[in-house]
Design a protein around this motif. Structure first.
Motif, mmCIF file in Angstrom:
data_model
loop_
_atom_site.group_PDB
_atom_site.id
_atom_site.type_symbol
_atom_site.label_atom_id
_atom_site.label_comp_id
_atom_site.label_asym_id
_atom_site.label_seq_id
_atom_site.Cartn_x
_atom_site.Cartn_y
_atom_site.Cartn_z
ATOM 1 N N VAL A 204 0.094 30.668 3.319
ATOM 2 C CA VAL A 204 -0.594 31.456 4.353
ATOM 3 C C VAL A 204 -1.057 32.810 3.827
ATOM 4 C CG1 VAL A 204 -0.327 32.535 6.621
ATOM 5 C CG2 VAL A 204 0.633 30.256 6.189
ATOM 6 N N GLU A 205 -0.230 33.480 3.039
ATOM 7 C CA GLU A 205 -0.579 34.815 2.542
ATOM 8 C C GLU A 205 -1.838 34.789 1.666
ATOM 9 O OE1 GLU A 205 2.507 33.574 2.598
ATOM 10 O OE2 GLU A 205 3.483 34.941 4.002
ATOM 11 N N LYS A 206 -2.194 33.631 1.140
ATOM 12 C CA LYS A 206 -3.388 33.507 0.293
ATOM 13 C C LYS A 206 -4.647 33.152 1.096
ATOM 14 C CE LYS A 206 -1.127 32.412 -4.038
ATOM 15 N NZ LYS A 206 -1.130 31.526 -5.210
ATOM 16 N N TRP A 207 -4.522 32.902 2.384
ATOM 17 C CA TRP A 207 -5.693 32.529 3.187
ATOM 18 C C TRP A 207 -6.854 33.507 3.051
ATOM 19 C CZ3 TRP A 207 -3.622 30.497 8.540
ATOM 20 C CH2 TRP A 207 -2.903 29.310 8.340
ATOM 21 N N PRO A 208 -6.616 34.834 2.993
ATOM 22 C CA PRO A 208 -7.749 35.758 2.848
ATOM 23 C C PRO A 208 -8.553 35.541 1.550
ATOM 24 C CG PRO A 208 -5.848 36.941 3.654
ATOM 25 C CD PRO A 208 -5.369 35.562 3.246
ATOM 26 N N GLU A 209 -7.945 34.921 0.545
ATOM 27 C CA GLU A 209 -8.676 34.615 -0.692
ATOM 28 C C GLU A 209 -9.747 33.557 -0.449
ATOM 29 O OE1 GLU A 209 -6.029 33.587 -3.911
ATOM 30 O OE2 GLU A 209 -4.627 35.179 -3.363
ATOM 31 N N TYR A 210 -9.522 32.704 0.557
ATOM 32 C CA TYR A 210 -10.443 31.603 0.856
ATOM 33 C C TYR A 210 -11.275 31.868 2.102
ATOM 34 C CZ TYR A 210 -6.512 29.766 -1.807
ATOM 35 O OH TYR A 210 -5.507 29.607 -2.715
ATOM 36 N N SER B 268 -13.160 34.905 3.864
ATOM 37 C CA SER B 268 -13.618 36.288 3.701
ATOM 38 C C SER B 268 -13.582 37.099 4.994
ATOM 39 C CB SER B 268 -15.031 36.308 3.120
ATOM 40 O OG SER B 268 -15.935 35.681 4.015
ATOM 41 N N THR B 269 -13.318 36.457 6.141
ATOM 42 C CA THR B 269 -13.243 37.192 7.402
ATOM 43 C C THR B 269 -11.858 37.766 7.656
ATOM 44 O OG1 THR B 269 -12.662 35.269 8.759
ATOM 45 C CG2 THR B 269 -15.024 35.692 8.392
ATOM 46 N N LEU B 270 -10.873 37.412 6.814
ATOM 47 C CA LEU B 270 -9.500 37.879 7.008
ATOM 48 C C LEU B 270 -9.137 39.033 6.070
ATOM 49 C CD1 LEU B 270 -7.505 34.523 7.275
ATOM 50 C CD2 LEU B 270 -8.029 36.126 9.123
ATOM 51 N N LYS B 271 -8.464 40.051 6.626
ATOM 52 C CA LYS B 271 -7.860 41.110 5.802
ATOM 53 C C LYS B 271 -6.499 40.649 5.306
ATOM 54 C CE LYS B 271 -8.091 44.318 8.949
ATOM 55 N NZ LYS B 271 -7.935 45.558 9.713
ATOM 56 N N LYS C 20 -11.031 40.996 9.761
ATOM 57 C CA LYS C 20 -11.670 42.256 9.373
ATOM 58 C C LYS C 20 -12.372 42.936 10.534
ATOM 59 C CE LYS C 20 -12.305 41.058 4.531
ATOM 60 N NZ LYS C 20 -13.253 40.739 3.467
ATOM 61 N N SER C 21 -12.873 42.154 11.495
ATOM 62 C CA SER C 21 -13.702 42.751 12.541
ATOM 63 C C SER C 21 -13.176 42.547 13.959
ATOM 64 C CB SER C 21 -15.119 42.188 12.447
ATOM 65 O OG SER C 21 -15.088 40.786 12.635
ATOM 66 N N SER C 22 -11.884 42.253 14.102
ATOM 67 C CA SER C 22 -11.314 42.109 15.441
ATOM 68 C C SER C 22 -9.808 42.352 15.380
ATOM 69 C CB SER C 22 -11.632 40.720 16.011
ATOM 70 O OG SER C 22 -11.146 39.700 15.174
#
Length: 66
Positions: free
Chosen positions: A24-30, A32-35, A54-56
């Motif tokens: 789960v912690e690697k999800w932002p690598e795949y 791009s909408t997640l910080k 990133k935007s909500s």
């Protein structure tokens, strides 16, 4: 409370797909909408995942089906 689901078909071994889901912690690598993405414990029924888009505002998810 609302419910959401999503499905997709991929041509990859189950072991590879499972690795992507459970890290789960690697999800932002795949995605791009997640910080950030964090899970409380193991990837199992009842675990809580916190997503920081990133935007909500942050979103909390409980795994209901694994």
């Amino acid at each position: 409370m609302w419910k959401a689901s999503h499905s997709a078909t991929v041509k990859a071994p189950v072991s590879i797909v499972w690795k992507f889901w459970t890290e789960v912690e690697k999800w932002p690598e795949y995605d791009s909408t997640l910080k950030a993405a964090n899970i409380s414990g193991a990837f199992e029924l009842g675990s809580k995942i916190t997503l920081s888009p990133k935007s909500s505002p942050k979103v909390s998810v409980t795994l209901a089906i694994v």
